[in-house]
Design a protein around this motif. Structure first.
Motif, mmCIF file in Angstrom:
data_model
loop_
_atom_site.group_PDB
_atom_site.id
_atom_site.type_symbol
_atom_site.label_atom_id
_atom_site.label_comp_id
_atom_site.label_asym_id
_atom_site.label_seq_id
_atom_site.Cartn_x
_atom_site.Cartn_y
_atom_site.Cartn_z
ATOM 1 N N SER A 126 -10.006 45.539 -23.441
ATOM 2 C CA SER A 126 -9.725 46.827 -24.017
ATOM 3 C C SER A 126 -10.161 48.178 -23.050
ATOM 4 O O SER A 126 -11.280 47.990 -22.543
ATOM 5 N N TYR A 127 -9.268 49.168 -23.010
ATOM 6 C CA TYR A 127 -9.610 50.455 -21.940
ATOM 7 C C TYR A 127 -9.436 51.464 -23.074
ATOM 8 O O TYR A 127 -8.305 51.677 -23.506
ATOM 9 N N GLY A 128 -10.302 52.534 -23.157
ATOM 10 C CA GLY A 128 -10.562 53.530 -23.964
ATOM 11 C C GLY A 128 -9.831 54.662 -23.441
ATOM 12 O O GLY A 128 -9.801 55.831 -24.073
ATOM 13 N N GLY A 129 -9.740 54.822 -21.897
ATOM 14 C CA GLY A 129 -9.004 55.757 -21.404
ATOM 15 C C GLY A 129 -10.127 56.835 -20.680
ATOM 16 O O GLY A 129 -9.782 57.988 -20.484
ATOM 17 N N ASP A 130 -11.370 56.451 -20.558
ATOM 18 C CA ASP A 130 -12.398 57.358 -20.156
ATOM 19 C C ASP A 130 -12.365 57.532 -18.649
ATOM 20 O O ASP A 130 -11.891 56.440 -17.976
ATOM 21 N N LYS A 131 -12.956 58.161 -17.894
ATOM 22 C CA LYS A 131 -12.972 58.480 -16.442
ATOM 23 C C LYS A 131 -13.768 57.406 -15.628
ATOM 24 O O LYS A 131 -13.415 57.216 -14.499
ATOM 25 N N ASN A 132 -14.710 56.892 -16.516
ATOM 26 C CA ASN A 132 -15.561 55.841 -15.812
ATOM 27 C C ASN A 132 -14.837 54.614 -15.468
ATOM 28 O O ASN A 132 -15.450 53.441 -15.184
ATOM 29 N N ASN A 133 -13.667 54.450 -15.990
ATOM 30 C CA ASN A 133 -12.846 53.148 -15.974
ATOM 31 C C ASN A 133 -13.574 51.920 -16.794
ATOM 32 O O ASN A 133 -13.580 50.880 -16.136
ATOM 33 N N SER A 134 -14.321 52.207 -17.760
ATOM 34 C CA SER A 134 -14.939 51.133 -18.565
ATOM 35 C C SER A 134 -14.228 50.342 -19.306
ATOM 36 O O SER A 134 -13.143 50.492 -19.890
ATOM 37 N N ILE A 135 -14.293 49.023 -19.399
ATOM 38 C CA ILE A 135 -13.536 47.809 -19.906
ATOM 39 C C ILE A 135 -14.632 47.188 -20.898
ATOM 40 O O ILE A 135 -15.850 46.882 -20.554
ATOM 41 N N GLN A 136 -14.043 47.186 -22.162
ATOM 42 C CA GLN A 136 -14.894 46.362 -23.232
ATOM 43 C C GLN A 136 -14.264 44.963 -23.375
ATOM 44 O O GLN A 136 -13.079 45.086 -24.142
ATOM 45 N N PRO A 137 -14.697 43.925 -22.797
ATOM 46 C CA PRO A 137 -13.862 42.577 -23.245
ATOM 47 C C PRO A 137 -14.495 42.148 -24.594
ATOM 48 O O PRO A 137 -15.494 42.271 -24.931
ATOM 49 N N TYR A 138 -13.492 41.262 -25.116
ATOM 50 C CA TYR A 138 -13.728 40.404 -26.347
ATOM 51 C C TYR A 138 -13.169 39.117 -26.302
ATOM 52 O O TYR A 138 -12.514 38.777 -25.625
#
Length: 813
Positions: free
Chosen positions: A170-182
């Motif tokens: 999942s990608y929340g749209g932040d500028k850090n290009n953070s990805i949260q996997p599940y």
């Protein structure tokens, strides 16, 4: 090695919309003007569901203006789901037609929109822009219920999901290009460590992929300059490798057979994670179009073009086309030319702007509606490798899993053997590596069969059924329990007599023989002696002839266990057509190609042997005729080079047998037959004798018949063949062979020792023709004492002969 574009014979009509590809079930999901459905990529069968708003049932006779945004199908084929608006999912039970509308939990929250949904076994995962919701689908009588198992609040702008691995990014749209996997199961949501994509630009979700490479799950992100690989583990996610692209610019990434393909406007570049050298690719050539044999543009033998997935003799109900039958050869030729021109015109434009690259290795052309598959052809793979890494060609091909790679591997080994490109030690390492994979895969298959057996044994209370399953399991796993011949009594007679072609009694084979027709020792010296034989490789054939089974041998195949997709016939329930069941069974899939002894014989050893034989025949024809001794039936190699080639092939096959025995892998009977033929052609009878004596060559009917066929040229082979027939428990062949050698008394004694019964007529006939009255008397009395001659119509004349010869003699006494 080339990148090929293969037509899948699937064409999406103009009134249909391509929704998605389910690579877990291997189906393409479509939507029409008033329904949705899927097309199987394996069977090409179309299954559609039409929805009628007035009756709120799914049928095939009504239509509606409801717009379908997405649709999914469960792996067990029981449920299907469709999305018609931003907050609701309709679930249909395909067995009874019952349905339920499931609303997202946070529907009341302003701006909540369903971004996607997926089946996880019998559970449904709903992904919204504010949450992840996992529902368990329960069939309660006549109704369907959805129970919320787990939910997680999270802001999601975009995501990607892999049905095979059950992982969502999942990608929340932040500028850090953070990805949260599940990680998802049917009843649990596991949150994996968060990580960030290292990129100089804002993350584009279309360039993010989840795939499995060499058994590891990767998150792959590609931009215009590089491709980054992030290995996903339960404890951490970290970047393992970066590929700097040799051609910067806009590209599309696909994955085939553990390889990465980067498509540009007019070029396709192939990379391999395990063989990267300064980011240099394996190949970089344009894609090649290759029509599939079942594609619409392929013509049949009568000139007609089969429709999608249909046979050449039947027309598709969708197209309404009928096969055309031509009346003359000229019209057929004209039609074939027209079809060839039409096929050339239908060839798609490569790297078109209307192409949509579908993960992992498919392409959808929105302009023509055609659906293509991207494959790799490993032919002439050696041309694409650098000189200093040429020794990595076989390891590279060995890690592939397609038939094309297997053919290329066998062709490369054949070239190496034929031109002696490597040492015997290097060939031994190659064979060890191949047999190591073969042993592992065989062990996996045996483990799977054992699990099935234990499950069946636990569920089945019937003892008889369980024992039957156990016997089948032992046969499948290759029961190596030694078989013992029946115990002989102490009254067994000595096998006396001398055969002209017997082996010298002071040789090792004579001393260790089980059936020495040239010695006077007993057939079985003790009643406790047992004869150990290997597991039977094939059923014993009737012994009516000696050489009829020479070319018959078992076929060793490696059973590759893959994920399967089956479709059963639909039936009508309550006025509604029940859809075909979509069944997907999970099992182990081999990551490497499997090469067994049958493959090497068919594609490597036997072709080289046939080529050597052809060269010998050509040289023999061109040489002046030299009379050979009448007793010599073996063609000796006329040239020194051909003889060396034969002996070199013997050393290669011997090394392969060593590797097979070391890895405890099955050996095809054809390998032994070929090895014996090479020994015979090179007059290497002493080496042949040693291989048989020390059981390098396993016992089999084919080998025994082969030895029997050369007994005139190499007399000790008769003794070897008879010993092998006895170990194989084939007494009838031994008796027939002894009768052919006119050893009637020896055949009678062997019948008595092994309690074997056979037709007395041929034995009495041979004894009578020998003009030896004592022999005829012994043979007749043996059958008479054992009640084997009474009532046999063909033996009445021998009874008369017996009375005529011996009644007068007895009266004189």
């Amino acid at each position: 090695m080339s990148v090929e574009l293969i037509s899948t014979s699937l064409r999406i009509e103009r009134n249909e919309t391509f929704l998605s590809l389910d690579d877990y079930l291997n189906i393409v999901i479509l939507s029409g003007q008033n329904g949705f459905g899927y097309v199987s990529l394996s069977t090409k069968e179309r299954v559609f569901y039409w929805y009628d708003l007035s009756t709120t049932i799914y049928t095939s006779q009504f239509s509606s203006d409801k717009t379908i945004k997405d649709a999914k199908f469960s792996s067990n084929g029981i449920y299907t789901a469709a999305q018609f608006n931003d907050t609701d999912i309709e679930i249909l039970n395909t067995k009874d037609g019952k349905r339920i509308i499931q609303t997202t939990k946070f529907k009341s929250t302003k701006g909540t929109v369903i971004l996607g949904f997926y089946f996880i076994s019998t559970s449904l995962l709903i992904i919204t822009n504010t949450s992840l919701e996992l529902y368990q689908i329960i069939a309660n009588g006549d109704n369907i219920q959805c129970k919320l198992v787990k939910d997680t609040k999270i802001k999601i702008q975009s995501f990607i999901y892999s049905s095979k691995s059950g992982i969502l990014l999942s990608y929340g749209g932040d500028k850090n290009n953070s990805i949260q996997p599940y990680k998802f199961t049917s009843n649990y949501i596991e949150k994996l460590p968060k990580f960030a994509i290292e990129s100089s630009t804002l993350l584009d979700i279309n360039n993010l992929y989840i795939t499995l490479l060499y058994g590891k799950t990767y998150c792959i992100y590609g931009d215009n300059t590089q491709i980054s690989f992030y290995e996903i583990n339960p404890e951490t996610v970290y970047r393992t490798q970066v590929i700097q692209l040799i051609l910067p610019g806009k590209n599309n990434i696909q994955f085939v057979d553990n390889l990465i393909i980067v498509h540009y406007n007019e070029l396709s570049v192939v990379y391999d994670l395990k063989m990267l050298k300064e980011d240099f690719p394996i190949s970089a050539i344009p894609m090649v179009y290759k029509p599939s044999p079942s594609s619409p543009s392929t013509t049949t033998s009568d000139g007609s073009s089969p429709s999608n997935g249909s046979s050449p003799n039947t027309s598709s109900p969708r197209s309404g086309a009928t096969p055309r039958i031509t009346a003359s050869s000229s019209s057929l030729l004209l039609q074939q030319r027209e079809n060839a021109q039409q096929q050339q015109q239908q060839q798609p434009s490569l790297y078109a702007r209307t192409w949509r690259y579908v993960h992992p290795n498919y392409i959808f052309d929105s302009a023509t509606g055609q659906f293509f598959e991207v494959r790799l052809n490993y032919e002439k793979i050696a041309h694409f490798f650098q000189v200093d890494i040429a020794d990595k060609i076989i390891p590279f091909l060995q890690q592939r899993s397609t038939q094309s790679a297997k053919q290329a591997l066998l062709a490369h080994i054949k070239t190496m053997v034929e031109f002696k490109k490597d040492t015997l030690e290097s060939f031994g390492k190659i064979f060890d590596s191949l047999n190591h994979d073969l042993r592992i895969m065989t062990g996996k298959n045996n483990t799977l069969m054992l699990q099935k057996h234990l499950t069946a044994k636990k569920m089945d209370s019937n003892t008889g059924a369980t024992s039957t399953m156990g016997s089948r399991l032992n046969h499948s796993l290759g029961n190596t329990t030694p078989r013992t011949s029946g115990q002989n009594n102490d009254e067994d007679e000595d096998l006396m007599g001398d055969v002209q072609t017997r082996q010298e009694t002071n040789t090792p084979a004579a001393r260790g023989s089980d059936l020495n027709i040239g010695s006077t020792r007993r057939l079985n010296q003790s009643a406790n002696n047992t004869i150990t034989t290997p597991p039977p490789t094939q059923q014993q054939q009737p012994s009516t002839g000696f050489l009829q089974q020479l070319n018959r041998s078992p076929t060793l195949t490696s059973q590759s266990i893959r994920s399967t997709f089956t479709v059963s016939e639909g039936e009508e329930i309550g006025g509604m057509q029940k859809p075909p069941m979509v069944m997907a069974s999970l099992s182990r899939a081999p990551t490497n190609i499997i090469v067994n002894s049958e493959d090497l014989f068919e594609h490597v050893f036997n072709p080289i042997y046939e080529k050597i034989e052809e060269e010998l025949k050509v040289n023999h024809i061109h040489q002046p005729h030299q009379p050979q001794p009448q007793q010599t039936l073996i063609l000796k190699s006329p040239t020194k080079s051909s003889e060396i080639d034969s002996r070199y092939l013997i050393s290669i096959i011997t090394e392969y047998l060593r590797s097979l025995n070391f890895s405890h892998c099955g050996i095809s009977d054809k390998i032994f037959t070929l090895l014996l033929s090479l020994f015979i052609n090179n007059n290497m009878f002493s080496q042949l004798h040693q291989f048989l004596q020390y059981h390098v060559v396993e016992d089999s009917p084919n080998i025994a018949y082969k030895l029997l066929s050369i007994s005139e040229t190499y007399p000790p082979a008769l003794q070897l063949s008879l010993d092998m027939f006895k170990r194989l428990q084939m007494p009838n062949v031994i008796i027939h062979t002894l009768l052919e050698k006119k050893q009637v008394l020896l055949a009678i004694r062997f019948m008595r020792s092994t309690k074997t019964k056979c037709d007395p007529e041929p034995i009495l006939r041979i004894a009578n023709e020998s003009s030896d009255n004592n022999l005829f008397f012994v043979v007749y009395k043996y059958f008479e004492d054992n009640n084997l001659i009474q009532g046999v119509a063909n033996c009445e004349k021998y009874t008369t002969i017996y009375k005529k010869k011996f009644n007068e003699t007895l009266s004189l006494d």
